[in-house]
Design a protein around this motif. Structure first.
Motif, short mmCIF file in Angstrom:
data_model
loop_
_atom_site.label_atom_id
_atom_site.label_comp_id
_atom_site.label_asym_id
_atom_site.label_seq_id
_atom_site.Cartn_x
_atom_site.Cartn_y
_atom_site.Cartn_z
N ASP A 113 0.81 -1.23 0.00
CA ASP A 113 0.00 0.00 0.00
C ASP A 113 0.84 1.27 0.00
O ASP A 113 0.36 2.33 -0.39
N ASP A 114 2.09 1.18 0.46
CA ASP A 114 2.98 2.34 0.49
C ASP A 114 3.72 2.55 -0.83
O ASP A 114 4.57 3.43 -0.93
N VAL A 127 8.75 -9.59 4.46
CA VAL A 127 9.46 -8.38 4.83
C VAL A 127 9.07 -7.27 3.86
O VAL A 127 8.96 -7.49 2.67
N ASP A 128 8.81 -6.09 4.42
CA ASP A 128 8.55 -4.90 3.63
C ASP A 128 9.86 -4.15 3.50
O ASP A 128 10.48 -3.79 4.51
N LEU A 129 10.29 -3.91 2.28
CA LEU A 129 11.56 -3.23 2.05
C LEU A 129 11.30 -1.81 1.54
O LEU A 129 10.37 -1.58 0.77
#
Length: 182
Positions: A113-114, A127-129
């Protein structure tokens, strides 16, 4: 979490993250298999140390990747060709925020979403990088390309002949610098 001073990258190493301790010193947090380790070195120092153990260096591995892929920035590196360990940085290896990703552990990646990338690993971890989906995909694909080309180059070098039919006597020509066959 276990803390180590040195770290050997293995086939179980998925990610090497930057980790700042309570004093603000840059260390590493490593996801290895189903455990998380803290190492008293930066992610890039760990990658360089492991490449040096194999007779190379980060600088040499980057130069080799650039030769194979064409000169680029943020090149992936072959940590161990024998074990299929290829890693790509999320940004410049000189940047304190650089995370190293072992592509063989990437199951899938999607845009979150980012507008950044969420990576799901083979062990089920996610993991969100802090990198865009498109940039991550480009780095992932370049690392796959590096692995493929290194494997192809290795196959080309493996010329096997069952029976040799010719032998030579090769000597230096007198005091000259050249060699010739007799």
């Amino acid at each position: 979490m276990k803390t180590k001073n040195k770290y050997i990258i293995t086939t179980e190493t998925s990610l090497i993250f930057p980790y700042f301790n309570e004093c603000g010193r840059l260390l590493s947090m490593i996801l290895e298999g189903d455990q998380i380790l803290i190492v008293n070195e930066t992610p890039t120092e760990i990658v360089d140390f492991n490449l040096r153990r194999a007779g190379s260096s980060l600088k040499g591995a980057i130069e080799g990747a650039n030769e194979i892929l064409g000169s680029r920035t943020y090149s992936p590196v072959a940590i161990s060709k024998k074990h299929g360990i290829y890693m790509t940085p999320t940004c410049s290896p000189k940047d304190p925020e650089c995370t190293w990703v072992a592509i063989e552990h990437v199951k899938e990646y999607v845009e979150n979403d980012d507008g950044q990338v969420s990576v799901t690993l083979n062990n089920g971890s996610r993991v969100d990088l802090p990198i865009s989906y498109n940039i991550f995909e480009n780095r992932y694909l370049r690392t796959c390309k590096l692995q493929y080309r290194i494997e192809m180059n290795t196959e080309q070098a493996m010329k096997v002949r069952e029976k040799y039919t010719q032998s030579y006597v090769i000597k230096r020509n007198g005091k000259g610098l050249n060699y010739s066959e007799e």
